[in-house]
Design an enzyme around this catalytic site. Structure first.
Site, short mmCIF file in Angstrom:
data_model
loop_
_atom_site.label_atom_id
_atom_site.label_comp_id
_atom_site.label_asym_id
_atom_site.label_seq_id
_atom_site.Cartn_x
_atom_site.Cartn_y
_atom_site.Cartn_z
N LYS A 171 -1.95 9.55 -8.65
CA LYS A 171 -1.37 10.62 -7.82
C LYS A 171 -0.84 11.77 -8.68
O LYS A 171 -1.12 12.94 -8.44
CB LYS A 171 -0.25 10.01 -6.96
CG LYS A 171 0.72 10.98 -6.36
CD LYS A 171 0.39 11.36 -4.95
CE LYS A 171 1.34 12.46 -4.47
NZ LYS A 171 0.97 13.06 -3.24
N LYS A 246 8.15 18.45 -7.52
CA LYS A 246 8.56 17.03 -7.65
C LYS A 246 7.46 16.26 -8.39
O LYS A 246 7.75 15.52 -9.35
CB LYS A 246 8.78 16.41 -6.26
CG LYS A 246 9.04 14.90 -6.33
CD LYS A 246 9.06 14.21 -4.98
CE LYS A 246 9.08 12.70 -5.20
NZ LYS A 246 9.09 11.93 -3.97
P1 NAD Z 1 11.46 12.76 4.14
O1 NAD Z 1 12.67 13.13 3.39
O2 NAD Z 1 11.05 13.54 5.35
O3 NAD Z 1 11.55 11.21 4.61
C1 NAD Z 1 12.18 10.21 3.88
C2 NAD Z 1 12.94 9.34 4.87
O4 NAD Z 1 13.55 8.26 4.15
C3 NAD Z 1 14.07 10.09 5.56
O5 NAD Z 1 13.92 9.98 6.97
C4 NAD Z 1 15.33 9.39 5.05
O6 NAD Z 1 16.38 9.35 6.01
C5 NAD Z 1 14.79 8.01 4.75
N1 NAD Z 1 15.67 7.26 3.83
C6 NAD Z 1 16.27 7.68 2.69
N2 NAD Z 1 16.99 6.69 2.13
C7 NAD Z 1 16.83 5.60 2.93
C8 NAD Z 1 17.30 4.27 2.90
N3 NAD Z 1 18.11 3.86 1.92
N4 NAD Z 1 16.94 3.44 3.89
C9 NAD Z 1 16.13 3.84 4.90
N5 NAD Z 1 15.63 5.10 5.00
C10 NAD Z 1 15.98 5.96 4.02
O7 NAD Z 1 10.26 12.73 3.07
P2 NAD Z 1 8.69 12.76 3.36
O8 NAD Z 1 8.20 14.16 3.36
O9 NAD Z 1 8.40 11.86 4.52
O10 NAD Z 1 8.15 12.08 2.01
C11 NAD Z 1 8.26 10.69 1.79
C12 NAD Z 1 7.54 10.37 0.49
O11 NAD Z 1 6.17 10.77 0.60
C13 NAD Z 1 8.11 11.10 -0.73
O12 NAD Z 1 8.10 10.23 -1.81
C14 NAD Z 1 7.14 12.27 -0.92
O13 NAD Z 1 7.08 12.71 -2.25
C15 NAD Z 1 5.84 11.64 -0.48
N6 NAD Z 1 4.83 12.60 0.02
C16 NAD Z 1 5.20 13.58 0.86
C17 NAD Z 1 4.23 14.49 1.32
C18 NAD Z 1 4.59 15.59 2.29
O14 NAD Z 1 3.74 16.47 2.52
N7 NAD Z 1 5.78 15.59 2.90
C19 NAD Z 1 2.91 14.37 0.88
C20 NAD Z 1 2.56 13.32 0.03
C21 NAD Z 1 3.55 12.44 -0.41
#
Ligand code: NAD
Length: 296
Positions: A171, A246
């Site tokens: 990734k 990130k």
């Molecule tokens: P986000 O911040 O929208 O979602 C993360 C969720 O995790 C939140 O709802 C938060 O409340 C929850 N959370 C945090 N700590 C927690 C805990 N201790 N227990 C339970 N829930 C908890 O982030 P996202 O955009 O959904 O991204 C998630 C992952 O996917 C990240 O690692 C990001 O880098 C990766 N990602 C994101 C994208 C994108 O386009 N958004 C694309 C590829 C990869």
């Protein structure tokens, strides 16, 4: 029926978990944010008030969390997955985190008798909603085989990248290459413009010549040549600069740890850091063309 615990119902996790429900899996969701849990319940999912309740009967635990530190605490913490999941459960972490943490958590999982894979994704919220994500999976062949049918309703491409941590490695290497190629494509357009070359004319030539790359032909940073790109929508993401940054930081951390020489990755991280510091973290990463031209 396979029981799945889904932890982290954010921008990515919520649509991913909805696709598991649509595929008739029995899914229990947990998130710290009550509105996220409520949205999952509206989609027909079962909900839990704590990680322990979510995972206790689950055959598979899937996490989609913001960072390596949070992943560690969710798996290793007192009320966490290791302490409460069923013996032999399959653990899948789809968060994008550093390679070292992914390998460390996975080794601890295996020592406790679980199978675990790292399975980060590309495809963004659009791919998560459509069920067309690409999963890059690190872990044993056996764990990969167990994970495939769970990942299938959420993705159109599921690739075994090798041993534990190799999903994360694939990734960040891909996204470092993407950042470099986007900056290169943007520089070429900016130079062409400065020399009086029309964007469309340059696109038609370069897309059929040796400069051809995905950043040019699928995600072109100038409006016009590729109609559906963020460049045609005022650089609204798409893939936000802050998220690219990130991934670049994770790549630079990994390069430092592995002693790999990545000078263009380093420069790309510096360019996106400056763009973010200027207050443009929410702009699509292809907006770097305007940042480089001093016009953002
Ligand atoms: P986000 O911040 O929208 O979602 C993360 C969720 O995790 C939140 O709802 C938060 O409340 C929850 N959370 C945090 N700590 C927690 C805990 N201790 N227990 C339970 N829930 C908890 O982030 P996202 O955009 O959904 O991204 C998630 C992952 O996917 C990240 O690692 C990001 O880098 C990766 N990602 C994101 C994208 C994108 O386009 N958004 C694309 C590829 C990869």
């Amino acid at each position: 029926m396979t029981k799945i615990a889904f932890i982290g119902l954010g921008h990515m996790g919520l649509p991913m978990s909805r696709n598991l429900l649509k595929a008739s899996f029995d899914v229990t969701g947990f998130d710290l944010v009550a509105t996220a849990v409520a949205s999952f319940a509206e989609a027909g999912g079962k909900t839990a008030g704590a990680i322990a309740d979510a995972v206790k009967d689950a055959d598979v635990v899937l996490t989609m969390l913001p960072s390596g530190a949070i992943v560690k605490s969710v798996y290793e913490g007192e009320g966490g997955v290791f302490a409460h999941a069923k013996a032999g459960a399959l653990l899948i972490d789809s968060s994008t985190i550093d390679v070292a943490t992914a390998r460390e958590v996975s080794a601890k999982a295996v020592a406790k008798g679980f199978d675990m894979v790292d399975a980060p994704v590309s495809g963004g919220v659009g791919g998560a909603t459509a069920g067309t994500l690409a999963f890059m999976v690190g872990g044993t062949a056996e764990a990969f085989k167990r994970a495939e049918p769970v990942l299938a309703p959420m993705g159109k491409k599921i690739v075994h990248a090798g041993a534990s941590g190799n999903g994360q490695a694939a990734k960040i290497c891909n996204n470092m290459l993407l950042a470099i190629s986007m900056i290169g494509t943007s520089e070429a357009f900016n130079l062409g413009r400065a020399l009086g070359l029309d964007d469309q004319v340059f696109f038609d030539i370069a897309s059929n010549a040796s400069g051809q790359c995905w950043s040019l032909t699928s995600y072109c940073p100038v409006p016009g040549p590729v109609p559906a790109t963020p460049a045609n929508n005022d650089y609204k993401p798409g893939f936000a600069t802050a998220l690219m940054l990130k991934d670049l930081r994770l790549a630079m951390e990994a390069a430092g740890g592995a002693g790999a020489n990545t000078p263009l990755g380093k420069l790309s991280a510096e360019i996106y850091t400056a763009m973010d510091a200027d207050g443009h973290g929410g702009v699509d990463f292809s907006g770097v063309i305007k940042h480089l031209a001093g016009k953002l």
